[in-house]
Each structure stands twice: as C-alpha cells, then as structure tokens.
Design a protein around this motif. Structure first.
Motif, PDB file in Angstrom:
ATOM      1  N   MET A  15      14.710  -1.518 -20.265  1.00 24.60           N
ATOM      2  CA  MET A  15      14.837  -0.328 -19.424  1.00 24.60           C
ATOM      3  C   MET A  15      14.183  -0.604 -18.075  1.00 24.60           C
ATOM      4  O   MET A  15      13.070  -1.103 -18.009  1.00 24.60           O
ATOM      5  N   ASN A  16      14.867  -0.271 -17.030  1.00 24.98           N
ATOM      6  CA  ASN A  16      14.334  -0.491 -15.689  1.00 24.98           C
ATOM      7  C   ASN A  16      13.229   0.513 -15.387  1.00 24.98           C
ATOM      8  O   ASN A  16      13.395   1.714 -15.579  1.00 24.98           O
ATOM      9  N   LYS A  17      12.092   0.006 -14.916  1.00 23.83           N
ATOM     10  CA  LYS A  17      10.981   0.857 -14.517  1.00 23.83           C
ATOM     11  C   LYS A  17      10.913   0.925 -12.997  1.00 23.83           C
ATOM     12  O   LYS A  17      11.218  -0.050 -12.312  1.00 23.83           O
ATOM     13  N   THR A  18      10.492   2.073 -12.507  1.00 20.58           N
ATOM     14  CA  THR A  18      10.278   2.228 -11.074  1.00 20.58           C
ATOM     15  C   THR A  18       8.785   2.338 -10.812  1.00 20.58           C
ATOM     16  O   THR A  18       8.105   3.176 -11.398  1.00 20.58           O
ATOM     17  N   ILE A  19       8.306   1.449  -9.950  1.00 19.31           N
ATOM     18  CA  ILE A  19       6.868   1.320  -9.696  1.00 19.31           C
ATOM     19  C   ILE A  19       6.579   1.641  -8.232  1.00 19.31           C
ATOM     20  O   ILE A  19       7.274   1.155  -7.338  1.00 19.31           O
ATOM     21  N   LEU A  20       5.554   2.441  -8.008  1.00 24.47           N
ATOM     22  CA  LEU A  20       5.068   2.688  -6.653  1.00 24.47           C
ATOM     23  C   LEU A  20       3.862   1.791  -6.401  1.00 24.47           C
ATOM     24  O   LEU A  20       2.858   1.871  -7.114  1.00 24.47           O
ATOM     25  N   TYR A  21       3.977   0.917  -5.404  1.00 23.71           N
ATOM     26  CA  TYR A  21       2.850   0.074  -4.996  1.00 23.71           C
ATOM     27  C   TYR A  21       2.200   0.713  -3.780  1.00 23.71           C
ATOM     28  O   TYR A  21       2.822   0.850  -2.722  1.00 23.71           O
ATOM     29  N   ILE A  22       0.938   1.105  -3.937  1.00 23.36           N
ATOM     30  CA  ILE A  22       0.210   1.744  -2.841  1.00 23.36           C
ATOM     31  C   ILE A  22      -0.658   0.710  -2.137  1.00 23.36           C
ATOM     32  O   ILE A  22      -1.505   0.058  -2.747  1.00 23.36           O
ATOM     33  N   GLY A  23      -0.419   0.548  -0.847  1.00 20.23           N
ATOM     34  CA  GLY A  23      -1.225  -0.335  -0.015  1.00 20.23           C
ATOM     35  C   GLY A  23      -1.090   0.123   1.424  1.00 20.23           C
ATOM     36  O   GLY A  23      -0.162   0.860   1.769  1.00 20.23           O
ATOM     37  N   TRP A  24      -2.012  -0.331   2.266  1.00 24.18           N
ATOM     38  CA  TRP A  24      -1.932   0.026   3.696  1.00 24.18           C
ATOM     39  C   TRP A  24      -1.032  -1.008   4.365  1.00 24.18           C
ATOM     40  O   TRP A  24      -1.491  -1.924   5.034  1.00 24.18           O
ATOM     41  N   ILE A  25       0.263  -0.854   4.121  1.00 18.84           N
ATOM     42  CA  ILE A  25       1.223  -1.891   4.515  1.00 18.84           C
ATOM     43  C   ILE A  25       2.229  -1.346   5.527  1.00 18.84           C
ATOM     44  O   ILE A  25       2.457  -0.149   5.625  1.00 18.84           O
ATOM     45  N   GLY A  26       2.822  -2.299   6.252  1.00 14.60           N
ATOM     46  CA  GLY A  26       3.807  -1.923   7.255  1.00 14.60           C
ATOM     47  C   GLY A  26       3.204  -1.592   8.604  1.00 14.60           C
ATOM     48  O   GLY A  26       3.878  -1.022   9.468  1.00 14.60           O
ATOM     49  N   TYR A  27       1.927  -1.953   8.814  1.00 17.14           N
ATOM     50  CA  TYR A  27       1.246  -1.629  10.071  1.00 17.14           C
ATOM     51  C   TYR A  27       0.839  -2.891  10.830  1.00 17.14           C
ATOM     52  O   TYR A  27      -0.093  -2.873  11.610  1.00 17.14           O
ATOM     53  N   ARG A  28       1.531  -4.006  10.552  1.00 16.51           N
ATOM     54  CA  ARG A  28       1.286  -5.274  11.228  1.00 16.51           C
ATOM     55  C   ARG A  28      -0.152  -5.744  11.036  1.00 16.51           C
ATOM     56  O   ARG A  28      -0.805  -6.240  11.943  1.00 16.51           O
ATOM     57  N   ASN A  29      -0.641  -5.551   9.797  1.00 19.35           N
ATOM     58  CA  ASN A  29      -1.952  -6.049   9.412  1.00 19.35           C
ATOM     59  C   ASN A  29      -1.743  -7.117   8.340  1.00 19.35           C
ATOM     60  O   ASN A  29      -1.336  -6.807   7.224  1.00 19.35           O
ATOM     61  N   LEU A  30      -2.013  -8.367   8.691  1.00 10.98           N
ATOM     62  CA  LEU A  30      -1.687  -9.481   7.804  1.00 10.98           C
ATOM     63  C   LEU A  30      -2.373  -9.371   6.452  1.00 10.98           C
ATOM     64  O   LEU A  30      -1.765  -9.638   5.417  1.00 10.98           O
ATOM     65  N   GLY A  31      -3.644  -8.962   6.439  1.00  6.32           N
ATOM     66  CA  GLY A  31      -4.383  -8.908   5.184  1.00  6.32           C
ATOM     67  C   GLY A  31      -3.726  -8.015   4.145  1.00  6.32           C
ATOM     68  O   GLY A  31      -3.492  -8.422   3.007  1.00  6.32           O
ATOM     69  N   ASP A  32      -3.425  -6.784   4.524  1.00  9.09           N
ATOM     70  CA  ASP A  32      -2.816  -5.844   3.579  1.00  9.09           C
ATOM     71  C   ASP A  32      -1.390  -6.247   3.231  1.00  9.09           C
ATOM     72  O   ASP A  32      -0.964  -6.110   2.083  1.00  9.09           O
ATOM     73  N   ASP A  33      -0.666  -6.742   4.218  1.00 10.59           N
ATOM     74  CA  ASP A  33       0.719  -7.134   3.958  1.00 10.59           C
ATOM     75  C   ASP A  33       0.804  -8.331   3.017  1.00 10.59           C
ATOM     76  O   ASP A  33       1.696  -8.400   2.161  1.00 10.59           O
ATOM     77  N   LEU A  34      -0.124  -9.284   3.144  1.00  9.83           N
ATOM     78  CA  LEU A  34      -0.045 -10.458   2.267  1.00  9.83           C
ATOM     79  C   LEU A  34      -0.336 -10.066   0.819  1.00  9.83           C
ATOM     80  O   LEU A  34       0.202 -10.677  -0.118  1.00  9.83           O
ATOM     81  N   LEU A  35      -1.170  -9.041   0.594  1.00 13.67           N
ATOM     82  CA  LEU A  35      -1.434  -8.588  -0.773  1.00 13.67           C
ATOM     83  C   LEU A  35      -0.173  -7.994  -1.395  1.00 13.67           C
ATOM     84  O   LEU A  35       0.116  -8.231  -2.574  1.00 13.67           O
ATOM     85  N   TRP A  36       0.574  -7.247  -0.611  1.00 11.47           N
ATOM     86  CA  TRP A  36       1.849  -6.727  -1.088  1.00 11.47           C
ATOM     87  C   TRP A  36       2.823  -7.859  -1.375  1.00 11.47           C
ATOM     88  O   TRP A  36       3.508  -7.867  -2.406  1.00 11.47           O
ATOM     89  N   ASN A  37       2.877  -8.856  -0.477  1.00 12.57           N
ATOM     90  CA  ASN A  37       3.772  -9.999  -0.693  1.00 12.57           C
ATOM     91  C   ASN A  37       3.443 -10.711  -2.000  1.00 12.57           C
ATOM     92  O   ASN A  37       4.347 -11.117  -2.747  1.00 12.57           O
ATOM     93  N   LEU A  38       2.150 -10.872  -2.292  1.00 16.03           N
ATOM     94  CA  LEU A  38       1.738 -11.532  -3.529  1.00 16.03           C
ATOM     95  C   LEU A  38       2.124 -10.712  -4.754  1.00 16.03           C
ATOM     96  O   LEU A  38       2.574 -11.260  -5.763  1.00 16.03           O
ATOM     97  N   PHE A  39       1.970  -9.400  -4.679  1.00 15.09           N
ATOM     98  CA  PHE A  39       2.357  -8.536  -5.801  1.00 15.09           C
ATOM     99  C   PHE A  39       3.858  -8.627  -6.053  1.00 15.09           C
ATOM    100  O   PHE A  39       4.305  -8.811  -7.189  1.00 15.09           O
ATOM    101  N   ARG A  40       4.623  -8.513  -4.993  1.00 17.89           N
ATOM    102  CA  ARG A  40       6.087  -8.565  -5.102  1.00 17.89           C
ATOM    103  C   ARG A  40       6.542  -9.903  -5.680  1.00 17.89           C
ATOM    104  O   ARG A  40       7.374  -9.942  -6.595  1.00 17.89           O
ATOM    105  N   ASP A  41       5.980 -11.000  -5.177  1.00 19.85           N
ATOM    106  CA  ASP A  41       6.401 -12.329  -5.634  1.00 19.85           C
ATOM    107  C   ASP A  41       6.020 -12.576  -7.086  1.00 19.85           C
ATOM    108  O   ASP A  41       6.798 -13.154  -7.851  1.00 19.85           O
TER     109      ASP A  41
END
Length: 350
Positions: free
Chosen positions: A1-27
């Motif tokens: 069954m497909n699950k829908t997950i909300l990932y909460i992070g301070w992302i999308g604001y051109r901040n490399l630190g927060d964005d790289l954490l999201w990239n690692l989670f996604r990958d």
C-alpha cells in the motif's frame, strides 16, 4: 500500500544545510523503500503543513526543529493517529549559561524554550512517537530535563550520511572560511567584532603563505562574505565566489584545503566528510550539540570568547597538526551513526 509522508524541514530557502538533509532523506527513502511504496511531500514553500489529513506519516527532519511550533504539529498528528518520526532533529536557542551548566555537570537553569502546555505536548510526543532519534547529547539532556522522559536516543545529525570519494587528493596550502550572519543573534552578541577578528586571522594565514577560500551556504550570507573578503583585503590570495554550491560541489572545493573554519553548522559536516578537519565558531547551542556527538568538542570556539583571532590561530594550528586523528575519529563516528540514522528506512519507522 502506498504511504504518503510529510517531511518537515526548513527547505526551499536556498540554505544548503537544510536542503542537503532533505536530499539525503529522499535518496535513502528511494534506496531502501523504492519509489512505488511511498509518496513523500517535502515542506517546500507553498505546502501548508497544518493540513495533516492526507498524510500517513509525519517526519520532523534534520535541523534544529525541536521547537514549540513543530512539536505542536507532531502532537496534533499523534492525536489524529498518524505515524510520527523525529529524524536526527536537534534543539537550539538555548542560552550559553545552560550550555555551560551542562558542560560542567551542574544543574541547568530554567530553560524557557518550551513553557507550560508546550512541555506537556513535548512529553507526549517523546513518549508516543513511532521513531525518535535526536542530533546530539545536549539535545537529549535538554529534552529529558524538560520532560522527565528518559532514554531519548541519539542517532546523530543526518548530514553524517554525506559520502565523498576518500581517494587521495592534491592538498593545497589553503584554508576555507564559511561566514554569514545571524543578525547578531549569537553567543556574545558581537557579530561584527567576530567578523573583524576572523579577518585578522585570515590576514595572518595569508602572511604565512596560505590561500583563503570564503564560501556561503545560504544566499542571504553573500553580503557578509563579500564584506569579509574586503576586510581581509588580499584579493591575490583570497577567493570568494558569489555562488551557492551543491553539497558535492562544495565538498570537492573543500577537499583540497588544509583546514576549514565554519560559522554555520553543516559546513562542518561537509568539510569533515571531505576529509578536512573543521574548526567551528560556536555561535549557538546547536554547534556544541553536534560536535559533542562527534567527540570533537575541542574543535569549537565560542563566539563569546575574547581575543578570538589569537585563540582561533592557536586552535587552527593544533587542529592541522592532528588532522589524521580527526579524520579517523570522524569516520569512526560515521560508521557508528549511519546505521542508526538509516533505521527509519530499514525497520519500518515510516
């Protein structure tokens, strides 16, 4: 069954630190779970994270996100019978007096980060969440002191999953400096003085034959970096590009350096992952939390210190002398923490 997950992070604001954490989670989610099993919605600008109905799981991602606003959201999710996960998050905005009390093993002064009903909600989240792992021992200590909940697990900052080809690179006599601004919201409340003393240290390094590479990890930090470049006033030996690098681009740039000195948090992990020892300017609680988790607290210099340039020069010299040991110690920690960080994917935390 497909699950829908909300990932909460301070992302999308051109901040490399927060964005790289999201990239690692996604990958990692794609690696372990496959794209057919889950749909992940990142909390990019425009996503209303208050609307939780469509999600099966709520993940509080990497970063200093253990704050009343986000904990209230997780509390609501628990009441809605959603899965709730805390993935390497940390706490911040803790005064230096409380930090010193922890370091000295003394009783902490009253912590105002959570108050009244917020503490009760935090306690409920810690007791009911399906997966919990926090960034470091200082976050653990604050949470347990606030709530009375014991045994909060430490899994490390998800940035420890950063991978870099550890093959030998041609080192140069170069020191990387990450700079930026917190609008003077830092330990000691003397950001301009720290900047001035950092420039003095850089001038001394240039006089000793080093090149200096200045870099930002947030677009809002470009003006501060540009000003530091002007203060050093050695354009033939100092490089600053008004550019935001990807994590892989920046690790490649840093890999040739002898040392980095970092103001913001995640440049330290980018540097260490690239095999380059890092000295951290301890501007807030989260920096000490991270370095304590790595057993490298001696590499942090508080921004409240007097004569920062002199102390920084001494610490930088000592750090370069023990570079091999620091590299080995960091890679050992990577090996210890990585499986803990990945448990959220491998043991049905989601």
């Amino acid at each position: 069954m497909n699950k829908t997950i909300l990932y909460i992070g301070w992302i999308g604001y051109r901040n490399l630190g927060d964005d790289l954490l999201w990239n690692l989670f996604r990958d990692r989610a794609d690696k372990y779970l496959g794209s057919g099993q889950i749909t992940i919605v990142p909390s990019l600008p425009g996503v209303n994270i208050q609307h939780l109905e469509r999600y099966d799981t709520i993940v509080l991602g990497g970063g200093s996100l253990i704050a009343p606003t986000y904990i209230q959201l997780l509390y609501r999710a628990i009441k809605m019978k959603k899965k709730v996960c805390i993935w390497g998050s940390g706490i911040d905005r803790i005064p230096e007096s409380a930090l010193y009390a922890m370091q000295e093993g003394e009783k902490m002064p009253v912590i105002q980060r959570f108050k009244g009903e917020e503490i009760a909600q935090l306690r409920e989240v810690l007791m009911q969440a399906d997966f919990i792992g926090v960034r470091g021992p200082y976050t653990k200590k604050v949470l347990e002191t606030l709530t009375g909940v014991s045994g909060v697990p430490i899994i490390g900052d998800p940035g420890l999953l950063l991978e870099w080809n550890k093959a030998a690179v041609q080192k140069e006599k170069c020191i990387g400096i990450n700079w930026g601004t917190t609008m003077n919201n830092l330990y000691g409340n003397k950001e301009k003085d720290v900047e001035k003393q950092l420039a003095e240290a850089a001038k001394q390094w240039v006089s000793e034959g080093y090149k200096v590479f200045i870099y930002a990890v947030w677009s809002e930090d470009f003006p501060a970096c540009q000003w530091l470049y002007k203060l050093i006033d050695k354009p033939e030996k100092v490089l600053f590009e008004k550019k935001l690098y990807t994590e892989q681009e920046l690790m490649k740039k840093l890999s040739i350096c002898s040392l980095t000195v970092n103001f913001k948090l995640h440049p330290n992990l980018l540097s260490l992952s690239a095999g380059v020892p890092a000295v951290a300017l301890g501007y807030r609680f989260k920096v000490f939390d991270l370095f304590s988790s790595l057993g490298l607290e001696h590499l942090v210099l508080s921004t409240s210190e007097e004569q920062i340039n002199t102390k920084l020069m001494k610490l930088a010299d000592e750090t370069m002398q023990e570079a091999d040991k620091i590299r080995k110690d960091y890679w050992v920690k990577q090996q210890i923490y990585s499986p803990q960080i990945e448990k959220i994917f491998t043991e049905d935390g989601l």
